[in-house]
Design a protein around this motif. Structure first.
Motif, PDB file in Angstrom:
ATOM      1  N   GLU A  22      37.727  10.062 -41.778  1.00 17.36           N
ATOM      2  CA  GLU A  22      39.106   9.540 -41.860  1.00 17.36           C
ATOM      3  C   GLU A  22      39.386   9.056 -40.542  1.00 17.36           C
ATOM      4  OE1 GLU A  22      43.743  10.630 -42.713  1.00 17.36           O
ATOM      5  OE2 GLU A  22      41.999  12.173 -43.147  1.00 17.36           O
ATOM      6  N   ILE A  23      39.071   9.631 -39.451  1.00 14.97           N
ATOM      7  CA  ILE A  23      39.132   9.369 -38.243  1.00 14.97           C
ATOM      8  C   ILE A  23      38.327   7.974 -37.725  1.00 14.97           C
ATOM      9  CG2 ILE A  23      38.918  10.042 -35.840  1.00 14.97           C
ATOM     10  CD1 ILE A  23      40.116  12.945 -36.519  1.00 14.97           C
ATOM     11  N   ALA A  24      36.972   8.109 -38.271  1.00 14.46           N
ATOM     12  CA  ALA A  24      36.156   7.008 -37.828  1.00 14.46           C
ATOM     13  C   ALA A  24      36.551   5.801 -38.547  1.00 14.46           C
ATOM     14  CB  ALA A  24      34.708   7.475 -38.265  1.00 14.46           C
ATOM     15  N   LEU A  25      37.139   5.828 -39.589  1.00 10.31           N
ATOM     16  CA  LEU A  25      37.345   4.533 -40.248  1.00 10.31           C
ATOM     17  C   LEU A  25      38.857   4.110 -39.649  1.00 10.31           C
ATOM     18  CD1 LEU A  25      37.523   2.488 -42.660  1.00 10.31           C
ATOM     19  CD2 LEU A  25      38.883   4.192 -43.819  1.00 10.31           C
ATOM     20  N   GLU A  26      39.673   4.972 -39.083  1.00  4.14           N
ATOM     21  CA  GLU A  26      40.890   4.225 -38.337  1.00  4.14           C
ATOM     22  C   GLU A  26      40.274   3.863 -37.126  1.00  4.14           C
ATOM     23  OE1 GLU A  26      43.953   3.690 -39.409  1.00  4.14           O
ATOM     24  OE2 GLU A  26      43.190   4.504 -41.401  1.00  4.14           O
ATOM     25  N   ILE A  27      39.546   4.378 -36.323  1.00  4.94           N
ATOM     26  CA  ILE A  27      39.088   3.727 -35.098  1.00  4.94           C
ATOM     27  C   ILE A  27      38.266   2.457 -35.349  1.00  4.94           C
ATOM     28  CG2 ILE A  27      37.565   4.075 -33.276  1.00  4.94           C
ATOM     29  CD1 ILE A  27      38.225   6.998 -33.402  1.00  4.94           C
ATOM     30  N   LEU A  28      37.465   2.439 -36.497  1.00  8.18           N
ATOM     31  CA  LEU A  28      36.725   1.082 -36.984  1.00  8.18           C
ATOM     32  C   LEU A  28      37.829   0.090 -36.985  1.00  8.18           C
ATOM     33  CD1 LEU A  28      33.754   2.430 -38.708  1.00  8.18           C
ATOM     34  CD2 LEU A  28      33.905   1.473 -36.548  1.00  8.18           C
ATOM     35  N   LYS A  29      39.078   0.398 -37.638  1.00  9.27           N
ATOM     36  CA  LYS A  29      39.895  -0.699 -38.176  1.00  9.27           C
ATOM     37  C   LYS A  29      40.461  -1.197 -36.709  1.00  9.27           C
ATOM     38  CE  LYS A  29      41.341   1.029 -42.434  1.00  9.27           C
ATOM     39  NZ  LYS A  29      42.695   1.748 -43.267  1.00  9.27           N
ATOM     40  N   ARG A  30      40.611  -0.256 -35.903  1.00  6.57           N
ATOM     41  CA  ARG A  30      41.542  -0.605 -34.503  1.00  6.57           C
ATOM     42  C   ARG A  30      40.448  -1.476 -33.598  1.00  6.57           C
ATOM     43  NH1 ARG A  30      44.068   3.853 -36.732  1.00  6.57           N
ATOM     44  NH2 ARG A  30      46.273   4.318 -35.840  1.00  6.57           N
ATOM     45  N   VAL A  31      39.192  -0.989 -33.467  1.00 10.28           N
ATOM     46  CA  VAL A  31      38.368  -1.671 -32.691  1.00 10.28           C
ATOM     47  C   VAL A  31      37.913  -3.303 -33.039  1.00 10.28           C
ATOM     48  CG1 VAL A  31      37.400   0.326 -31.517  1.00 10.28           C
ATOM     49  CG2 VAL A  31      36.136  -0.677 -33.457  1.00 10.28           C
ATOM     50  N   THR A  32      38.190  -3.483 -34.322  1.00 13.03           N
ATOM     51  CA  THR A  32      37.701  -4.982 -34.693  1.00 13.03           C
ATOM     52  C   THR A  32      38.773  -5.914 -34.069  1.00 13.03           C
ATOM     53  OG1 THR A  32      39.290  -4.753 -36.672  1.00 13.03           O
ATOM     54  CG2 THR A  32      36.757  -3.891 -36.988  1.00 13.03           C
ATOM     55  N   ASN A  33      39.797  -5.440 -33.483  1.00 12.77           N
ATOM     56  CA  ASN A  33      40.963  -6.299 -33.067  1.00 12.77           C
ATOM     57  C   ASN A  33      40.602  -6.492 -31.480  1.00 12.77           C
ATOM     58  OD1 ASN A  33      42.037  -6.894 -35.491  1.00 12.77           O
ATOM     59  ND2 ASN A  33      43.371  -5.253 -35.423  1.00 12.77           N
ATOM     60  N   LEU A  34      39.578  -5.515 -30.902  1.00 12.78           N
ATOM     61  CA  LEU A  34      39.507  -5.678 -29.355  1.00 12.78           C
ATOM     62  C   LEU A  34      38.618  -7.053 -29.129  1.00 12.78           C
ATOM     63  CD1 LEU A  34      39.010  -1.806 -28.688  1.00 12.78           C
ATOM     64  CD2 LEU A  34      40.947  -3.139 -28.211  1.00 12.78           C
ATOM     65  N   ASP A  35      38.767  -7.550 -27.972  1.00  9.36           N
ATOM     66  CA  ASP A  35      38.131  -8.513 -27.626  1.00  9.36           C
ATOM     67  C   ASP A  35      36.904  -8.070 -26.721  1.00  9.36           C
ATOM     68  OD1 ASP A  35      37.334 -11.127 -26.789  1.00  9.36           O
ATOM     69  OD2 ASP A  35      38.765 -11.514 -25.522  1.00  9.36           O
ATOM     70  N   PHE A  36      35.766  -7.932 -26.982  1.00 10.30           N
ATOM     71  CA  PHE A  36      34.586  -7.238 -26.308  1.00 10.30           C
ATOM     72  C   PHE A  36      33.865  -8.242 -25.421  1.00 10.30           C
ATOM     73  CE2 PHE A  36      35.154  -4.112 -29.513  1.00 10.30           C
ATOM     74  CZ  PHE A  36      34.953  -2.852 -28.675  1.00 10.30           C
ATOM     75  N   PRO A  37      33.547  -8.068 -24.485  1.00 15.92           N
ATOM     76  CA  PRO A  37      32.634  -9.235 -23.706  1.00 15.92           C
ATOM     77  C   PRO A  37      31.128  -9.466 -24.185  1.00 15.92           C
ATOM     78  CG  PRO A  37      32.907  -7.167 -22.386  1.00 15.92           C
ATOM     79  CD  PRO A  37      33.580  -6.935 -23.524  1.00 15.92           C
ATOM     80  N   ALA A  38      30.573 -10.587 -24.302  1.00 14.50           N
ATOM     81  CA  ALA A  38      29.274 -10.583 -24.932  1.00 14.50           C
ATOM     82  C   ALA A  38      28.415  -9.881 -24.126  1.00 14.50           C
ATOM     83  CB  ALA A  38      29.103 -11.972 -24.807  1.00 14.50           C
ATOM     84  N   LEU A  39      27.535  -9.183 -24.878  1.00 18.22           N
ATOM     85  CA  LEU A  39      26.226  -8.535 -24.287  1.00 18.22           C
ATOM     86  C   LEU A  39      25.341  -9.202 -23.711  1.00 18.22           C
ATOM     87  CD1 LEU A  39      25.724  -5.892 -27.014  1.00 18.22           C
ATOM     88  CD2 LEU A  39      26.888  -5.603 -24.926  1.00 18.22           C
ATOM     89  N   CYS A  40      24.912  -8.944 -22.635  1.00 14.81           N
ATOM     90  CA  CYS A  40      23.729  -9.581 -21.985  1.00 14.81           C
ATOM     91  C   CYS A  40      22.499  -9.619 -22.612  1.00 14.81           C
ATOM     92  CB  CYS A  40      23.644  -9.591 -20.461  1.00 14.81           C
ATOM     93  SG  CYS A  40      22.964  -7.847 -19.943  1.00 14.81           S
ATOM     94  N   ASP A  41      21.479 -10.157 -22.330  1.00 16.75           N
ATOM     95  CA  ASP A  41      20.115 -10.212 -23.031  1.00 16.75           C
ATOM     96  C   ASP A  41      19.599  -8.732 -22.595  1.00 16.75           C
ATOM     97  OD1 ASP A  41      20.134 -12.526 -24.016  1.00 16.75           O
ATOM     98  OD2 ASP A  41      18.861 -13.560 -22.815  1.00 16.75           O
ATOM     99  N   GLU A  42      19.913  -8.176 -21.425  1.00 13.91           N
ATOM    100  CA  GLU A  42      19.216  -6.946 -21.009  1.00 13.91           C
ATOM    101  C   GLU A  42      19.838  -5.876 -21.999  1.00 13.91           C
ATOM    102  OE1 GLU A  42      20.040  -4.317 -16.937  1.00 13.91           O
ATOM    103  OE2 GLU A  42      18.818  -5.934 -16.750  1.00 13.91           O
ATOM    104  N   ASP A  43      21.236  -5.764 -22.107  1.00 14.92           N
ATOM    105  CA  ASP A  43      21.928  -4.893 -22.698  1.00 14.92           C
ATOM    106  C   ASP A  43      21.464  -4.941 -24.476  1.00 14.92           C
ATOM    107  OD1 ASP A  43      23.461  -3.913 -20.781  1.00 14.92           O
ATOM    108  OD2 ASP A  43      25.170  -5.036 -21.214  1.00 14.92           O
ATOM    109  N   LEU A  44      21.198  -5.998 -24.761  1.00 15.37           N
ATOM    110  CA  LEU A  44      20.462  -6.242 -26.368  1.00 15.37           C
ATOM    111  C   LEU A  44      19.250  -5.608 -26.293  1.00 15.37           C
ATOM    112  CD1 LEU A  44      21.879  -9.841 -26.912  1.00 15.37           C
ATOM    113  CD2 LEU A  44      22.714  -7.703 -27.865  1.00 15.37           C
TER     114      LEU A  44
END
Length: 65
Positions: A22-44
């Motif tokens: 239940e908590i994981a679902l609520e957190i996932l709902k919230r993080v979909t609206n966050l503006d994450f920076p793009a990952l660099c090639d090294e991170d990928l």
């Protein structure tokens, strides 16, 4: 990792599975609206490597119990 985050994760880990889901679902709902920076090639590459190492370990565990 901050102390607060560690405490939250510890509390999360101690909950029954139904509440963790239940908590994981609520957190996932919230993080979909966050503006994450793009990952660099090294991170990928690093994340892909970690994923493949984990999958290799699971395969080994499955094949040789």
């Amino acid at each position: 990792m901050t102390t607060l985050v560690k405490e939250l994760l510890s509390t999360f880990d101690s909950l029954p599975e139904s509440q963790r889901l239940e908590i994981a679902l609520e957190i996932l709902k919230r993080v979909t609206n966050l503006d994450f920076p793009a990952l660099c090639d090294e991170d990928l590459v690093w994340n892909a490597e970690e994923l493949f190492l984990e999958l290799d370990q699971q395969e080994t565990d499955y094949e040789y119990p």
